[in-house]
Design a protein around this motif. Structure first.
Motif, PDB file in Angstrom:
ATOM      1  N   ARG A   1      56.376 -10.132  14.612  1.00  0.00           N
ATOM      2  CA  ARG A   1      55.937 -11.445  14.143  1.00  0.00           C
ATOM      3  C   ARG A   1      54.686 -11.893  14.906  1.00  0.00           C
ATOM      4  NH1 ARG A   1      61.319 -12.036  15.016  1.00  0.00           N
ATOM      5  NH2 ARG A   1      60.903 -13.194  16.932  1.00  0.00           N
ATOM      6  N   THR A   2      53.806 -12.595  14.232  1.00  0.00           N
ATOM      7  CA  THR A   2      52.647 -13.178  14.896  1.00  0.00           C
ATOM      8  C   THR A   2      53.102 -14.403  15.682  1.00  0.00           C
ATOM      9  OG1 THR A   2      51.167 -12.414  13.157  1.00  0.00           O
ATOM     10  CG2 THR A   2      50.366 -14.192  14.569  1.00  0.00           C
ATOM     11  N   VAL A   3      52.655 -14.487  16.932  1.00  0.00           N
ATOM     12  CA  VAL A   3      53.078 -15.556  17.837  1.00  0.00           C
ATOM     13  C   VAL A   3      51.861 -16.210  18.466  1.00  0.00           C
ATOM     14  CG1 VAL A   3      54.221 -16.038  20.039  1.00  0.00           C
ATOM     15  CG2 VAL A   3      55.343 -14.570  18.361  1.00  0.00           C
ATOM     16  N   HIS A   4      51.821 -17.529  18.407  1.00  0.00           N
ATOM     17  CA  HIS A   4      50.870 -18.312  19.187  1.00  0.00           C
ATOM     18  C   HIS A   4      51.659 -18.928  20.345  1.00  0.00           C
ATOM     19  CE1 HIS A   4      47.178 -18.438  16.638  1.00  0.00           C
ATOM     20  NE2 HIS A   4      48.048 -18.021  15.717  1.00  0.00           N
ATOM     21  N   ALA A   5      51.328 -18.549  21.577  1.00  0.00           N
ATOM     22  CA  ALA A   5      52.065 -19.012  22.749  1.00  0.00           C
ATOM     23  C   ALA A   5      51.182 -19.917  23.596  1.00  0.00           C
ATOM     24  CB  ALA A   5      52.541 -17.819  23.577  1.00  0.00           C
ATOM     25  N   ILE A   6      51.644 -21.137  23.810  1.00  0.00           N
ATOM     26  CA  ILE A   6      50.939 -22.097  24.659  1.00  0.00           C
ATOM     27  C   ILE A   6      51.524 -21.982  26.054  1.00  0.00           C
ATOM     28  CG2 ILE A   6      50.403 -24.534  25.012  1.00  0.00           C
ATOM     29  CD1 ILE A   6      50.988 -24.796  21.900  1.00  0.00           C
ATOM     30  N   VAL A   7      50.696 -21.599  27.025  1.00  0.00           N
ATOM     31  CA  VAL A   7      51.169 -21.261  28.368  1.00  0.00           C
ATOM     32  C   VAL A   7      50.840 -22.402  29.325  1.00  0.00           C
ATOM     33  CG1 VAL A   7      51.120 -19.532  30.195  1.00  0.00           C
ATOM     34  CG2 VAL A   7      50.667 -18.844  27.822  1.00  0.00           C
ATOM     35  N   ASP A   8      51.856 -22.937  29.996  1.00  0.00           N
ATOM     36  CA  ASP A   8      51.588 -24.008  30.954  1.00  0.00           C
ATOM     37  C   ASP A   8      51.147 -23.423  32.292  1.00  0.00           C
ATOM     38  OD1 ASP A   8      53.856 -23.272  32.422  1.00  0.00           O
ATOM     39  OD2 ASP A   8      55.103 -24.915  31.683  1.00  0.00           O
ATOM     40  N   SER A   9      51.053 -24.264  33.315  1.00  0.00           N
ATOM     41  CA  SER A   9      50.480 -23.841  34.595  1.00  0.00           C
ATOM     42  C   SER A   9      51.387 -22.907  35.386  1.00  0.00           C
ATOM     43  CB  SER A   9      50.143 -25.071  35.445  1.00  0.00           C
ATOM     44  OG  SER A   9      51.295 -25.858  35.681  1.00  0.00           O
ATOM     45  N   SER A  10      52.541 -22.526  34.834  1.00  0.00           N
ATOM     46  CA  SER A  10      53.392 -21.546  35.519  1.00  0.00           C
ATOM     47  C   SER A  10      52.650 -20.251  35.785  1.00  0.00           C
ATOM     48  CB  SER A  10      54.636 -21.245  34.674  1.00  0.00           C
ATOM     49  OG  SER A  10      55.409 -22.401  34.458  1.00  0.00           O
ATOM     50  N   TRP A  11      51.708 -19.912  34.881  1.00  0.00           N
ATOM     51  CA  TRP A  11      50.947 -18.674  35.014  1.00  0.00           C
ATOM     52  C   TRP A  11      49.467 -18.954  34.788  1.00  0.00           C
ATOM     53  CZ3 TRP A  11      55.240 -18.867  31.667  1.00  0.00           C
ATOM     54  CH2 TRP A  11      56.402 -18.252  32.151  1.00  0.00           C
ATOM     55  N   PRO A  12      48.622 -18.890  35.817  1.00  0.00           N
ATOM     56  CA  PRO A  12      47.181 -19.010  35.590  1.00  0.00           C
ATOM     57  C   PRO A  12      46.694 -17.836  34.745  1.00  0.00           C
ATOM     58  CG  PRO A  12      47.620 -18.287  37.828  1.00  0.00           C
ATOM     59  CD  PRO A  12      48.951 -18.650  37.233  1.00  0.00           C
ATOM     60  N   THR A  13      45.574 -18.013  34.091  1.00  0.00           N
ATOM     61  CA  THR A  13      45.086 -16.981  33.175  1.00  0.00           C
ATOM     62  C   THR A  13      44.873 -15.646  33.861  1.00  0.00           C
ATOM     63  OG1 THR A  13      42.840 -17.824  33.526  1.00  0.00           O
ATOM     64  CG2 THR A  13      44.021 -18.622  31.584  1.00  0.00           C
ATOM     65  N   ALA A  14      44.573 -15.666  35.163  1.00  0.00           N
ATOM     66  CA  ALA A  14      44.381 -14.405  35.887  1.00  0.00           C
ATOM     67  C   ALA A  14      45.663 -13.595  35.958  1.00  0.00           C
ATOM     68  CB  ALA A  14      43.856 -14.676  37.297  1.00  0.00           C
ATOM     69  N   ARG A  15      46.813 -14.236  35.732  1.00  0.00           N
ATOM     70  CA  ARG A  15      48.113 -13.553  35.802  1.00  0.00           C
ATOM     71  C   ARG A  15      48.660 -13.240  34.417  1.00  0.00           C
ATOM     72  NH1 ARG A  15      48.643 -11.048  39.997  1.00  0.00           N
ATOM     73  NH2 ARG A  15      50.907 -11.204  40.047  1.00  0.00           N
ATOM     74  N   TRP A  16      47.834 -13.416  33.375  1.00  0.00           N
ATOM     75  CA  TRP A  16      48.261 -13.054  32.023  1.00  0.00           C
ATOM     76  C   TRP A  16      48.106 -11.551  31.825  1.00  0.00           C
ATOM     77  CZ3 TRP A  16      45.694 -17.076  28.207  1.00  0.00           C
ATOM     78  CH2 TRP A  16      46.187 -18.356  28.512  1.00  0.00           C
ATOM     79  N   PRO A  17      48.979 -10.946  31.015  1.00  0.00           N
ATOM     80  CA  PRO A  17      48.821  -9.511  30.729  1.00  0.00           C
ATOM     81  C   PRO A  17      47.587  -9.237  29.887  1.00  0.00           C
ATOM     82  CG  PRO A  17      50.575 -10.445  29.387  1.00  0.00           C
ATOM     83  CD  PRO A  17      50.157 -11.520  30.347  1.00  0.00           C
ATOM     84  N   ARG A  18      46.990  -8.082  30.105  1.00  0.00           N
ATOM     85  CA  ARG A  18      45.799  -7.692  29.344  1.00  0.00           C
ATOM     86  C   ARG A  18      46.191  -6.790  28.180  1.00  0.00           C
ATOM     87  NH1 ARG A  18      43.027 -11.752  31.307  1.00  0.00           N
ATOM     88  NH2 ARG A  18      42.948 -11.731  33.590  1.00  0.00           N
ATOM     89  N   ARG A  19      45.288  -6.688  27.217  1.00  0.00           N
ATOM     90  CA  ARG A  19      45.444  -5.782  26.078  1.00  0.00           C
ATOM     91  C   ARG A  19      46.753  -6.005  25.322  1.00  0.00           C
ATOM     92  NH1 ARG A  19      43.482  -2.510  30.245  1.00  0.00           N
ATOM     93  NH2 ARG A  19      41.310  -1.876  29.974  1.00  0.00           N
ATOM     94  N   LEU A  20      47.037  -7.263  25.042  1.00  0.00           N
ATOM     95  CA  LEU A  20      48.193  -7.563  24.208  1.00  0.00           C
ATOM     96  C   LEU A  20      47.885  -7.225  22.758  1.00  0.00           C
ATOM     97  CD1 LEU A  20      49.253 -11.024  25.666  1.00  0.00           C
ATOM     98  CD2 LEU A  20      50.618  -8.928  25.742  1.00  0.00           C
ATOM     99  N   PRO A  21      48.897  -6.935  21.954  1.00  0.00           N
ATOM    100  CA  PRO A  21      48.655  -6.718  20.526  1.00  0.00           C
ATOM    101  C   PRO A  21      48.020  -7.963  19.905  1.00  0.00           C
ATOM    102  CG  PRO A  21      50.880  -6.054  21.134  1.00  0.00           C
ATOM    103  CD  PRO A  21      50.323  -6.760  22.315  1.00  0.00           C
ATOM    104  N   PRO A  22      47.159  -7.786  18.909  1.00  0.00           N
ATOM    105  CA  PRO A  22      46.490  -8.935  18.287  1.00  0.00           C
ATOM    106  C   PRO A  22      47.455  -9.978  17.729  1.00  0.00           C
ATOM    107  CG  PRO A  22      45.463  -6.877  17.589  1.00  0.00           C
ATOM    108  CD  PRO A  22      46.702  -6.499  18.346  1.00  0.00           C
TER     109      PRO A  22
END
Length: 202
Positions: A167-188
C-alpha cells in the motif's frame, strides 16, 4: 502504567492482572503479530486482543484493549501535542498549508496517511519504547522495542506499515526521529513528511 479501570479488580474476568500485562508486553516486545500466526504485520487493538485470548483465555472488548494501549502511550494526539511549545505556531501553519496538500496527494493515489511517533513505556524492566503509527482515521498500529540512544526510524516498521500488498503510505514523522535518522532508499510507495520541530535536522 497499568490500565485496570477503577471499580475492576486486577486479574478479574475481562481484565489483566499486573503480571499478565507485563507478560503481554514482553510477548509483544521485538515480535510482530505474523510471528504468532496472526493476520497483520503490526500490532493493533485486534491483534492484541487475539494474543490475549490465545495466551490468557480472556475475551477482552476492543474498548478495554484500547484502554491498555492508551496507558502505554498509544492513540491519537493533536498535532500541537507532538511538538514543543516553541514549535506550536509552526505546526499550526503547517497544518493550514502543508497538511491539506498531503491529504490531497494521498487521496489521488489511494494512499494511507499515518502520524508516526515514539514514547517511552514506563514501569517495565528492561525499559521499552513504543513506536506508533496512527492513521488519519484514528487506527493505531505499533511495535515495542528496546530503547537505544538516538535510534533510527526503523525501516522494517515502515515496510510493515505499507504491508505485503505494498500500500502507498504517507507518514508524518514527529521529532522522535530527526531526518538524519530516517532510512534511505525507501520504496517510492513510502513517503515521509517531517512535522515542524525546532530540533529537526535539515
Amino acid at each position: 502504567m497499568a490500565a485496570v479501570r477503577r471499580g475492576q479488580r486486577s486479574g478479574a474476568q475481562g481484565t489483566l492482572s499486573r503480571d499478565q500485562e507485563l507478560e503481554l508486553i514482553e510477548a509483544i516486545r521485538g515480535n510482530h503479530p505474523d510471528g504468532y500466526g496472526l493476520d497483520d504485520e503490526l500490532w493493533s487493538r485486534h491483534t492484541v486482543a487475539a494474543l490475549i485470548q490465545r495466551r490468557f483465555q480472556l475475551d477482552l472488548d476492543l474498548r478495554d484493549v484500547g484502554a491498555y494501549l492508551g496507558a502505554w502511550g498509544l492513540g491519537p494526539r493533536e498535532p500541537r501535542e507532538r511538538a514543543c511549545s516553541l514549535c506550536a505556531d509552526s505546526v499550526t501553519r503547517w497544518m493550514e498549508h502543508a497538511y491539506p496538500a498531503i491529504l490531497r496527494s494521498a487521496q489521488e493515489h489511494h494512499a494511507d496517511v499515518y502520524w508516526l511517533g515514539r514514547t517511552r513505556l514506563h514501569g517495565v524492566v528492561p525499559p521499552a519504547d513504543v513506536l506508533s503509527a496512527v492513521s488519519a482515521r484514528g487506527r493505531t498500529r505499533f511495535m515495542i522495542a528496546t530503547p537505544s540512544v538516538n535510534p533510527p526510524l526503523p525501516r522494517d516498521f515502515l515496510l510493515r506499515l505499507s504491508g505485503a500488498a505494498g500500500r502507498t503510505v504517507h507518514a508524518i514523522v514527529d521529532s522522535s526521529w530527526p531526518t538524519a535518522r530516517w532510512p534511505r532508499r525507501l520504496p517510492p510507495r513510502i513517503v515521509l513528511h517531517p512535522l515542524p520541530s525546532c530540533g529537526r535536522d535539515a
